[in-house]
Design a protein around this motif. Structure first.
Motif, mmCIF file in Angstrom:
data_model
loop_
_atom_site.group_PDB
_atom_site.id
_atom_site.type_symbol
_atom_site.label_atom_id
_atom_site.label_comp_id
_atom_site.label_asym_id
_atom_site.label_seq_id
_atom_site.Cartn_x
_atom_site.Cartn_y
_atom_site.Cartn_z
ATOM 1 N N CYS A 120 25.576 -9.111 -21.643
ATOM 2 C CA CYS A 120 24.525 -8.212 -22.105
ATOM 3 C C CYS A 120 25.196 -6.929 -22.577
ATOM 4 O O CYS A 120 26.416 -6.853 -22.603
ATOM 5 N N VAL A 121 24.432 -5.962 -22.954
ATOM 6 C CA VAL A 121 25.023 -4.751 -23.507
ATOM 7 C C VAL A 121 25.770 -3.969 -22.425
ATOM 8 O O VAL A 121 26.962 -3.702 -22.547
ATOM 9 N N GLN A 122 25.104 -3.617 -21.338
ATOM 10 C CA GLN A 122 25.705 -2.741 -20.335
ATOM 11 C C GLN A 122 26.430 -3.470 -19.211
ATOM 12 O O GLN A 122 27.192 -2.847 -18.483
ATOM 13 N N ASN A 123 26.189 -4.751 -19.024
ATOM 14 C CA ASN A 123 26.774 -5.507 -17.919
ATOM 15 C C ASN A 123 26.493 -4.801 -16.587
ATOM 16 O O ASN A 123 27.332 -4.742 -15.694
ATOM 17 N N ALA A 124 25.289 -4.269 -16.463
ATOM 18 C CA ALA A 124 24.936 -3.490 -15.281
ATOM 19 C C ALA A 124 23.682 -4.002 -14.585
ATOM 20 O O ALA A 124 23.258 -3.432 -13.585
ATOM 21 N N GLY A 125 23.106 -5.074 -15.086
ATOM 22 C CA GLY A 125 21.863 -5.573 -14.508
ATOM 23 C C GLY A 125 21.772 -7.080 -14.582
ATOM 24 O O GLY A 125 22.245 -7.804 -13.725
ATOM 25 N N ARG A 126 21.162 -7.564 -15.658
ATOM 26 C CA ARG A 126 20.880 -8.994 -15.801
ATOM 27 C C ARG A 126 22.130 -9.859 -15.745
ATOM 28 O O ARG A 126 22.157 -10.868 -15.031
ATOM 29 N N CYS A 152 19.479 -9.383 -25.103
ATOM 30 C CA CYS A 152 20.101 -8.380 -25.943
ATOM 31 C C CYS A 152 21.138 -9.092 -26.798
ATOM 32 O O CYS A 152 21.732 -10.061 -26.367
ATOM 33 N N ALA A 153 21.324 -8.643 -27.984
ATOM 34 C CA ALA A 153 22.201 -9.333 -28.926
ATOM 35 C C ALA A 153 23.665 -9.216 -28.523
ATOM 36 O O ALA A 153 24.107 -8.196 -28.020
ATOM 37 N N ARG A 177 22.777 -19.242 -25.563
ATOM 38 C CA ARG A 177 21.402 -19.280 -25.067
ATOM 39 C C ARG A 177 20.984 -17.849 -24.774
ATOM 40 O O ARG A 177 21.671 -17.137 -24.054
ATOM 41 N N ASP A 178 19.879 -17.448 -25.339
ATOM 42 C CA ASP A 178 19.351 -16.123 -25.042
ATOM 43 C C ASP A 178 18.156 -16.290 -24.121
ATOM 44 O O ASP A 178 17.189 -16.971 -24.474
ATOM 45 N N TRP A 179 18.241 -15.699 -22.940
ATOM 46 C CA TRP A 179 17.183 -15.860 -21.953
ATOM 47 C C TRP A 179 16.030 -14.884 -22.145
ATOM 48 O O TRP A 179 15.007 -14.993 -21.488
ATOM 49 N N GLY A 180 16.167 -13.908 -23.021
ATOM 50 C CA GLY A 180 15.058 -13.025 -23.372
ATOM 51 C C GLY A 180 14.421 -12.314 -22.197
ATOM 52 O O GLY A 180 13.203 -12.203 -22.127
ATOM 53 N N LEU A 181 15.242 -11.802 -21.295
ATOM 54 C CA LEU A 181 14.740 -11.141 -20.085
ATOM 55 C C LEU A 181 14.594 -9.641 -20.277
ATOM 56 O O LEU A 181 15.376 -9.017 -20.993
ATOM 57 N N ASP A 182 13.615 -9.053 -19.605
ATOM 58 C CA ASP A 182 13.449 -7.604 -19.617
ATOM 59 C C ASP A 182 14.627 -6.942 -18.898
ATOM 60 O O ASP A 182 15.210 -7.510 -17.973
ATOM 61 N N ASP A 183 14.945 -5.722 -19.324
ATOM 62 C CA ASP A 183 16.017 -4.946 -18.710
ATOM 63 C C ASP A 183 15.502 -4.335 -17.406
ATOM 64 O O ASP A 183 14.491 -3.626 -17.415
ATOM 65 N N ILE A 203 16.069 -15.025 -13.124
ATOM 66 C CA ILE A 203 17.497 -15.280 -13.357
ATOM 67 C C ILE A 203 18.009 -16.330 -12.382
ATOM 68 O O ILE A 203 18.729 -17.256 -12.778
ATOM 69 N N ALA A 204 17.639 -16.222 -11.116
ATOM 70 C CA ALA A 204 18.086 -17.205 -10.116
ATOM 71 C C ALA A 204 17.644 -18.610 -10.514
ATOM 72 O O ALA A 204 18.430 -19.564 -10.442
ATOM 73 N N ALA A 205 16.399 -18.757 -10.953
ATOM 74 C CA ALA A 205 15.882 -20.068 -11.355
ATOM 75 C C ALA A 205 16.605 -20.591 -12.589
ATOM 76 O O ALA A 205 16.948 -21.780 -12.664
ATOM 77 N N ARG A 206 16.853 -19.724 -13.560
ATOM 78 C CA ARG A 206 17.531 -20.152 -14.783
ATOM 79 C C ARG A 206 18.981 -20.543 -14.508
ATOM 80 O O ARG A 206 19.486 -21.511 -15.076
ATOM 81 N N VAL A 207 19.652 -19.782 -13.654
ATOM 82 C CA VAL A 207 21.031 -20.120 -13.302
ATOM 83 C C VAL A 207 21.064 -21.460 -12.568
ATOM 84 O O VAL A 207 21.908 -22.316 -12.853
#
Length: 152
Positions: free
Chosen positions: A21-27, A100-101, A115-121, A137-141
């Motif tokens: 992701c962009v910041q690598n700080a959340g998702r 995020c792109a 794969r883009d999971w399209g999750l909110d930040d 995220i847990a379910a998708r992983v």
């Protein structure tokens, strides 16, 4: 276009999955932590490598992310967001973006699957919203690792 199935690179014997992701700080941090847990629980350590990073990393993992991950027994307090490199992305069989792109590091000639999971930040999310993002995220992983386990 991919049918969504996951196949490992038989010639290398390993599959590399990148969570970006962009910041690598959340998702992407949450996805990486859940992926590490899946690796251990499914005994796939020798079959799957995990890469994580951001295109413009933050200084620290978002506080709400650290908080909600602690609820499920995962400590992200000491993790530091990092920049993902072009070479790391090129070496991935699968790159999962979080909504995020990642075009900066994923050129059109890249041969892997994105794969883009399209999750909110979760950065500005309420705690309740961050919990919902974490659980998705847990379910998708877990679903991704179901595919990886079936392919190996």
């Amino acid at each position: 276009m991919s049918d969504g199935s996951v196949e490992s690179d038989a010639s290398a014997g390993r599959t590399t999955v990148g969570f970006v992701c962009v910041q690598n700080a959340g998702r992407s941090q949450m996805a990486t932590a859940f992926a590490e847990r899946e690796l251990a629980e499914r005994e796939l350590d020798g079959d799957v490598d995990i890469v994580t990073g951001g295109t413009d990393p933050a200084e620290h993992v978002h506080d709400v992310v650290v908080d909600v991950m602690a609820d499920v027994g995962i400590d992200l307090a000491d993790r530091t967001p990092r920049e993902v490199t072009f070479d790391e992305i090129q070496a991935c069989d699968y790159v999962v973006t979080m909504g995020c792109a990642a075009e900066d590091v994923c050129p059109a000639s890249w041969a892997g699957e994105n794969r883009d999971w399209g999750l909110d930040d979760p950065d500005d999310a309420t705690r309740e919203e961050a919990v919902a993002i974490r659980d998705e995220i847990a379910a998708r992983v877990a679903a991704l690792f179901d595919e990886l386990a079936a392919a190996n």
